[in-house]
Design a protein around this motif. Sequence first.
Motif, PDB file in Angstrom:
ATOM      1  N   ALA A  85       0.862  -1.179   0.000  1.00 51.18           N
ATOM      2  CA  ALA A  85       0.000   0.000   0.000  1.00 51.18           C
ATOM      3  C   ALA A  85       0.895   1.224   0.000  1.00 51.18           C
ATOM      4  CB  ALA A  85      -0.892  -0.003   1.234  1.00 51.18           C
ATOM      5  N   CYS A  86       0.356   2.320  -0.474  1.00 49.99           N
ATOM      6  CA  CYS A  86       1.119   3.564  -0.503  1.00 49.99           C
ATOM      7  C   CYS A  86       1.490   3.994   0.918  1.00 49.99           C
ATOM      8  CB  CYS A  86       0.275   4.652  -1.167  1.00 49.99           C
ATOM      9  SG  CYS A  86       1.053   6.277  -1.114  1.00 49.99           S
ATOM     10  N   PRO A  87       2.779   4.230   1.191  1.00 45.55           N
ATOM     11  CA  PRO A  87       3.171   4.667   2.531  1.00 45.55           C
ATOM     12  C   PRO A  87       2.690   6.095   2.844  1.00 45.55           C
ATOM     13  CG  PRO A  87       5.079   4.631   1.067  1.00 45.55           C
ATOM     14  CD  PRO A  87       3.924   4.047   0.293  1.00 45.55           C
ATOM     15  N   SER A 105       3.231   2.581  -8.612  1.00 43.99           N
ATOM     16  CA  SER A 105       2.685   3.929  -8.450  1.00 43.99           C
ATOM     17  C   SER A 105       1.340   3.868  -7.754  1.00 43.99           C
ATOM     18  CB  SER A 105       2.598   4.642  -9.795  1.00 43.99           C
ATOM     19  OG  SER A 105       1.991   3.799 -10.732  1.00 43.99           O
ATOM     20  N   CYS A 106       1.068   4.942  -7.003  1.00 37.61           N
ATOM     21  CA  CYS A 106      -0.105   4.991  -6.137  1.00 37.61           C
ATOM     22  C   CYS A 106      -1.333   5.408  -6.945  1.00 37.61           C
ATOM     23  CB  CYS A 106       0.152   5.973  -5.003  1.00 37.61           C
ATOM     24  SG  CYS A 106      -1.289   6.201  -3.961  1.00 37.61           S
ATOM     25  N   HIS A 107      -2.421   4.638  -6.765  1.00 34.86           N
ATOM     26  CA  HIS A 107      -3.686   4.985  -7.408  1.00 34.86           C
ATOM     27  C   HIS A 107      -4.262   6.262  -6.811  1.00 34.86           C
ATOM     28  CE1 HIS A 107      -4.225   1.529  -9.938  1.00 34.86           C
ATOM     29  NE2 HIS A 107      -4.023   0.688  -8.947  1.00 34.86           N
ATOM     30  N   GLY A 108      -3.887   6.570  -5.562  1.00 36.25           N
ATOM     31  CA  GLY A 108      -4.463   7.732  -4.877  1.00 36.25           C
ATOM     32  C   GLY A 108      -3.659   8.995  -5.124  1.00 36.25           C
ATOM     33  N   CYS A 109      -2.497   9.084  -4.480  1.00 40.16           N
ATOM     34  CA  CYS A 109      -1.744  10.344  -4.498  1.00 40.16           C
ATOM     35  C   CYS A 109      -0.758  10.443  -5.665  1.00 40.16           C
ATOM     36  CB  CYS A 109      -1.021  10.548  -3.174  1.00 40.16           C
ATOM     37  SG  CYS A 109       0.340   9.394  -2.887  1.00 40.16           S
ATOM     38  N   ARG A 110      -0.668   9.365  -6.451  1.00 42.16           N
ATOM     39  CA  ARG A 110       0.150   9.385  -7.677  1.00 42.16           C
ATOM     40  C   ARG A 110       1.654   9.341  -7.432  1.00 42.16           C
ATOM     41  NH1 ARG A 110      -3.277   7.677 -11.377  1.00 42.16           N
ATOM     42  NH2 ARG A 110      -5.316   8.502 -10.867  1.00 42.16           N
TER      43      ARG A 110
END
Length: 331
Positions: free
Chosen positions: A10-12, A36-41
Amino acid sequence: MKPSLLPFLACPDCGADLALERRELDGDEVIEGSLSCHGCRHSWGIHAGVPRFAAVVEHEASARTAVAFGWEWNRFSELDTRYRRQFLDWIRPVDAGFFRGKTVLEGGCGKGRHTVLAAEFGARAVVALDLSDAVDAAWRNTRHLPAAHVVQGDILRPPVKAVFDYAFSVGVLHHMPVPEEGFRALVSNVRPGGHVSAWVYGREGNGWIVHLLNPVREKVTSRLPHRVLDVVAALVTVPLWLVTKLVYGPTGGRLGRRTLPYGPYLSYIAGFPFLEQRTIVFDHLVAPVAFYLRRDEFAGWFDRAGLEEVSIEHHNANSWRGFARVPAEIA
Ligand SMILES: [Zn+2]
């Protein structure tokens, strides 16, 4: 990186899922690529087989420590049997069977000696986290094991989901600037009803280290180049080895354990060969940060984290091992 690691990541920064881009493969394994993060990119590289969530400056204190741990891992693989016994000593009451089918998070894997064992004990997945470049050795040492995954990242900002059945950290938390924060981060990635183990240096029984060795370590030995320190460690190990072999080892350690200074610990390591004793000495001299914890401080971590069924035991009368359960229902 094995693609089967992806569901655990998961994105840290924001906790969202990550997308995997494959650039170079070896079979299924991603050697070069990115996440790459789906949320914050935000995105992070996968280099030489390892996802890199934390790039570490060579001289950073905790990284230096981590590199030093497991330093001899490759050269002394014949010690596997001893490593297995040691590991199980450090995480008792957990036994080898406990790992079967579980998802496991390792906080601070060094070169992966415990990662290998956890995978061999039958864990469904072991995600081994380390801040330092020791991950490169850990990756080499574990890539043949389908369940083992090595990630370069910070225990304080672990790039994983809170889904693990079991998390452990052996000999690492006491080298962090605020050890309890590392413990809390570890616990925070265990699912409700899962378990956690930690092993740390004890303050009790280590008075001489705190008063005599600590100042030398902080001011002198932790600043030496590793090659120089290795020689220093070898010189210090000569008298240690002689004393443990000649005094503590005979009588099967029974006499030493009860009557001699540092009896339980020195009787324990009396069975270790010279090179492994040297590694222990090296570890004690190299760490820029080392806390020696009192039982009540260590127990406080478990209390404040709201853990249940806490078991805290003195190990060799100079360290603490703790095991507990994360509550099934979060109140
Ligand atoms: Zn994100």
